[in-house]
Design a protein around this motif. Structure first.
Motif: not given
Length: 610
Positions: A461-468, A480-483, A549-563
């Protein structure tokens, strides 16, 4: 190894393996700009669309040559101007080939310019919609309008939401072709093609629409989780073809050109989808048509076609057909409205993925939370709270079971001593103990396992949805769709220089604030329980939070916020529930113990060296 730690290790290890494999096999590559040749689209030939599907190369426009490109660039244009769109229509071919979105900029910086969806031939990355008629009985290629036809404006000066325009072309065969273009307040064009037979003989022709893209999109992500390429609906069946798969299409139409052809009986559409933008040919609901996805290897053209049934015209007859063209942003509400207006299953043009039964409701909830709260970051936090509340009954049962397992730990140790090396006897007595005390050792890892599909669905959702896209939270978190844009390199924004570019080695070394909080939250959650007595287990558990921490650090910041939010809530739930069951987790004591154990291990290592 006690069963609680064993279950936690298995669940954590499974999560680690899944994410590690995904991260290593499908990393987002760096974007590369590639100069593409500028040939033009190939028009279909007329045919009975009710028969066995099949197409063949028809009239080939000659805009691939330098003089023709110059001719196309110099052709007169008709402006497009609405509240949300700007651009123009080239009177050479009557093609819609210049379209910008007024509401969206390339980056959050307003000076970056508006996003351009369609581009004319000669621009470097041509992408356009072309309409015409394929010749049938009694007609040749020069008797029907094609890619190089010079249309004239019959009515209208600017295409706007309340002002359609009409183009006209008189055929040498005595036919009068008209094309009326209208556009609504969002991204939907209505194209009405008509033909009047003013000649002396009967003729036939098939109306068509083409979307042609010269080369792959420049900003293509090429990421496993995202579909980019052809998206089509045919009588309720969704079909997706990645750009990379189009050279391998089954049907050979001519040397260097391959195609996939299907017959639509009543409802369908076909087009190209990118990360956030889409163009789609949409025949009228209830219309039969031939649906074609085509790739011309020799000229590097990706093409989709909607070819309608052949129409016959006696002298004095006239025929017309109306289709639609969507060209714009993949806004959920806008696409849903078009679906409500009759575009069959148009909402499925958004890439919901394999877990669509989770991604659709998760996005729906996130969308409405965002409407209520007005900030996507806080909406993600609210969504996490709701998801955790829905899973709370299962979590409660799990944490109660874990607390009881802790209470039974002394008795389990006695069983191990009595059983000695007889593992079968030990297992039997432990199972009897679990049954007598009504404890299920497997229930401890079940909530963790359930979070894995929810994690992937939310990531989708965070990666694909336009609203992010470019959705701000606060301070430096403006997309929030970027690291995470912050970094230890500039003390999280305190120093006057930029953070390392996301995806680089420096960005991994100088971690951002969100990945750091993620590692801390995982570490604290782990310290609810004492470290395993087994040295190997203890080492794995000690490293796990920081590896993640290092693996997920490059994911979308919205996803890291969720985690982070999820870990914090999980920690709080587990702590309170276990205390309510008589077991008091000693978080700070467990942290101290881990440091003491490391000190003892270091002293032992020094002694061994001596």
């Amino acid at each position: 190894m006690d069963d609680q730690n064993k279950n936690l290790l298995i669940a954590t290890g499974l999560s680690f393996v899944v994410i590690l494999i995904w991260f290593l096999l499908f990393p987002p590559p760096e974007d590369t700009a590639v100069e593409q040749p500028e040939p033009a689209a190939t028009a279909p030939v007329a045919g009975d669309t009710a028969a066995t599907p099949g197409t063949a190369p028809g009239a080939t426009a000659e805009t691939g040559t330098a003089p023709a490109q110059a001719q196309a660039a110099d052709a007169p244009r008709l402006p497009i101007d609405t509240a949300r769109l700007s651009g123009s229509i080239s009177l050479m071919g009557g093609r819609i080939d210049e379209l910008k979105l007024k509401d969206y900029t390339v980056t959050p910086d307003p000076s970056s310019g508006n996003v351009q969806v369609l581009e004319p031939v000669g621009s470097g990355h041509a992408y356009y919609a072309l309409y015409g008629w394929a010749p049938g009985a009694g007609l040749g290629l020069s008797d029907v309008p094609g890619a190089n036809t010079e249309w004239r404006v019959e009515s209208g000066e600017t295409l706007s939401a309340d002002s359609p325009v009409t183009l006209r072309w008189d055929s040498p065969a005595g036919l009068i072709f008209r094309r009326t273009l209208a556009v609504d307040e969002d991204f939907m064009f209505t194209v009405t093609q008509s033909v009047e037979n003013a000649g002396s003989g009967s003729v036939s022709a098939a109306p068509y629409g083409i979307l042609a893209r010269h080369g792959e999109p420049v900003d293509r992500k090429k990421f496993f989780v995202l579909h980019e390429g052809v998206v089509a609906m045919a009588d309720g069946k969704l079909n997706e073809i990645d750009y990379s798969d189009m050279p391998d299409l089954d049907m050979m139409q001519s040397e260097g050109a391959r195609a996939e052809v299907s017959q639509v009986a009543e409802n369908g559409w076909i087009g190209f989808t990118d990360h956030y933008w889409m163009t789609t040919l949409i025949p009228a609901p209830g219309s039969a048509f031939k649906q074609v996805a085509k790739y011309d290897d020799g000229r590097d053209i990706y093409q989709t076609e909607a070819v309608l049934p052949t129409m016959s015209l006696a002298p004095g007859d006239s025929q017309e057909v109306t289709t639609q063209l969507f060209a714009g942003a993949k806004e959920w509400e806008t696409i849903r409205e078009y679906e409500d207006q009759g575009v069959d299953r148009f909402i499925d043009s958004i890439d919901w993925g394999w877990f669509f039964f989770l991604t659709k409701p998760i996005f729906w909830l996130l969308h409405h939370l965002h409407q209520l709260i007005g900030n996507m970051g806080w909406s993600i936090i609210a969504l996490t709270l709701i998801l955790k509340a829905l899973l709370f009954p299962l979590a409660f049962k799990s944490y109660v079971s874990m607390a009881k397992m802790k209470e039974l730990q002394p008795e389990m140790e006695k069983l191990k001593e009595r059983a000695g090396d007889d593992r079968q006897k030990m297992q039997q007595e432990m199972m009897a103990l679990y049954k007598r005390e009504k404890v299920n050792p497997a229930s401890g890892c079940l909530p963790i396992l359930l979070q894995i599909p929810i994690f992937f669905s939310l990531y989708k959702v965070i990666f694909v949805a336009f609203e992010l896209r470019q959705a701000p939270w606060f301070g430096p978190f403006q997309d929030l769709s970027t690291p995470d844009p912050t970094s230890l390199f500039n003390l999280f924004g305190a120093l006057p220089w930029a953070a390392p570019e996301p995806g680089t080695t420096l960005a991994l070394v100088f971690i951002g604030i969100l990945p750091l909080l993620l590692g801390i939250s995982m570490y604290l959650q782990q310290k609810l329980n004492p470290a395993p007595t087994d040295a190997t287990q203890a080492m794995v558990f000690a490293w796990m939070p920081w590896v993640f921490m290092f693996m997920l650090g490059g994911f979308a910041s919205g996803l890291v916020l969720y985690w982070i939010t999820n870990n914090t809530i999980t920690f709080t739930q587990q702590y309170l529930i276990m205390r309510s069951q008589g077991y008091k987790p000693d978080v700070f004591g467990n942290i101290k113990s881990s440091f003491k154990r490391k000190a003892k291990q270091a002293d032992a290592a020094k002694s061994d060296k001596k």
